[in-house]
Design an enzyme around this catalytic site. Structure first.
Site, PDB file in Angstrom:
ATOM      1  N   ASN A   1      16.504 -26.581  56.277  1.00 56.58           N
ATOM      2  CA  ASN A   1      17.283 -25.427  56.736  1.00 56.58           C
ATOM      3  C   ASN A   1      18.512 -25.861  57.523  1.00 56.58           C
ATOM      4  OD1 ASN A   1      15.175 -24.072  55.598  1.00 56.58           O
ATOM      5  ND2 ASN A   1      14.628 -22.873  57.407  1.00 56.58           N
TER       6      ASN A   1
ATOM      7  N   HIS B   1      60.730  -1.546  43.467  1.00 57.25           N
ATOM      8  CA  HIS B   1      60.258  -0.800  42.292  1.00 57.25           C
ATOM      9  C   HIS B   1      60.836  -1.376  40.998  1.00 57.25           C
ATOM     10  CE1 HIS B   1      58.680   2.330  44.984  1.00 57.25           C
ATOM     11  NE2 HIS B   1      59.831   2.203  45.642  1.00 57.25           N
TER      12      HIS B   1
ATOM     13  N   SER C   1      52.942 -19.958  21.421  1.00 59.74           N
ATOM     14  CA  SER C   1      52.106 -19.035  20.652  1.00 59.74           C
ATOM     15  C   SER C   1      51.936 -19.574  19.240  1.00 59.74           C
ATOM     16  CB  SER C   1      52.754 -17.646  20.609  1.00 59.74           C
ATOM     17  OG  SER C   1      52.121 -16.813  19.666  1.00 59.74           O
TER      18      SER C   1
END
Length: 380
Positions: free
Chosen positions: A178, A224, A371
């Site tokens: 422990n 934003h 890709s």
């Protein structure tokens, strides 16, 4: 014990993070004063405890879960080993093997203390240290065979040490898995935090250097995702330096609660042996610098000499809390989560800036992917 409980009632506001090693050497902190908590009261749990007294390659053997011979952790009470599904469920060696360096480090410190209090002879200590160092070399070289039936890194190392060195059977004296686990976790996480802090500092320096090299560069500032005001590129980069500095502070704060030695707490209520917890803590680096500002009259360099530094030993004060506490790990995860958010923000800026729509920066081919279907793609 009743007197201790009555005294604890008098200082029932003991819930703060304050801790004191000894009332004689450490003055109360601001947090202690806020809680109206005396250093003497903080030492109660410690007195009660004394009274209670770089990765390696893995090699696993085929498990022998149904062996008639009980694993070390089951010896004495059980006649046979656990069922196969139970053993497979409870083993942790498949991931906690990473603690091997810190487990060996803690065992050497514990053995050194056992020799000091007379449990081990000098030749036994020497044999144990030599055996542990040899096991460490084998683990580092990927030659050590981990045994899942021994459950975890702690029992694997201790069982192998005992097989090689008879005195190794004494190593578990005054120690439980422990407090051993609690120690290893703190040692490991302490090292990880220090390493992470170094890497964060490197990133901060890189951002500052990049800002200095482009001190006159202006870019659009966005809100934003709409262009708002022109800003210096350096100003934008330094925003991340500020975020990372807060991450540094959080990690250092977390480090202060990680850097506390739980060894000596035993399974739950310490040990009846006269163990020296302070020695173990010092050997393992669980200390902090405390500065004294006492006046040094008559000395021309009194201003400098008055700032004498001493090392304060950081020990857990309550054995039950010490072996069950995992708050420090959760705190680290929380701090690391915020750090990851800041990394994500920085990465997203680079992704946007490298896009055709923004076209502020170009990323070298070595740091991009492509890709299989769209040959024009160049992904950051």
């Amino acid at each position: 014990m009743r007197r201790l409980i009555e005294r604890a009632r008098e200082v029932h506001r003991i819930g703060g993070g304050a801790r004191a090693n000894t009332a004689k050497t450490r003055p109360p902190t601001a947090r202690q004063r806020e809680l109206s908590l005396s250093p003497q009261a903080l030492s109660l749990s410690s007195k009660c405890l004394n009274q209670c007294n770089h990765r390696a390659h893995l090699r696993f053997n085929e498990p022998e879960f149904m062996s008639k011979k009980s694993p070390v952790s089951r010896s004495g009470r059980f006649e046979s080993g656990p069922a196969a599904d139970v053993a497979q469920f409870t083993e942790s060696i498949s991931f906690d093997w990473r603690l091997w360096r810190h487990d060996i480090q803690g065992s050497i410190a514990h053995a050194t203390m056992l020799q000091k209090i007379g449990v081990l002879k000098k030749n036994e200590l020497s044999a144990i240290v030599k055996g542990l160092n040899q096991i460490a070399k084998e683990i580092s070289a990927g030659k050590f065979k981990w045994k899942p039936e021994l459950e975890d890194v702690h029992m694997n190392i201790e069982a192998e040490l005992t097989r090689r060195v008879p005195a190794g059977a004494k190593l578990h004296t005054a120690r439980s898995r422990n407090d051993q686990i609690a120690l290893d976790m703190r040692l490991w996480l302490r090292d990880e935090i220090i390493s992470l802090l170094g890497e964060i500092a490197d990133l901060q320096r890189a951002l500052v250097s990049l800002g200095e090299k482009n001190a006159e560069v202006l870019i659009p500032g966005y809100t934003h995702l709409q262009r708002a005001q022109p800003v210096y590129l350096a100003h934008h980069l330094l925003a991340y330096v500020e975020m990372l500095e807060r991450d540094n502070e959080r990690l250092w704060d977390c480090h202060s609660r990680v850097n506390i030695c739980p060894l000596g707490s035993g399974a739950i209520a310490g040990s009846t042996l006269p163990i020296d917890r302070e020695l173990v803590a010092k050997l393992l680096g669980f200390t902090e610098q405390i500065f004294s500002t006492e006046a040094n009259k008559g000395n021309k360099e009194s201003l400098l000499s008055s700032l004498s530094s001493v090392k304060n030993v950081l020990l857990s004060q309550n054995s039950m809390d010490a072996v069950s506490d995992r708050d420090f790990a959760v705190e680290f995860c929380a701090a690391a989560a915020l750090l990851a958010v800041h990394f994500s923000r920085l990465a997203e800026d680079l992704i946007l800036w490298a896009s055709a729509e923004f076209n502020f920066i170009k990323i070298a081919d070595a740091y991009t992917t492509g890709s299989s279907l769209m040959p024009q793609k160049k992904n950051p």
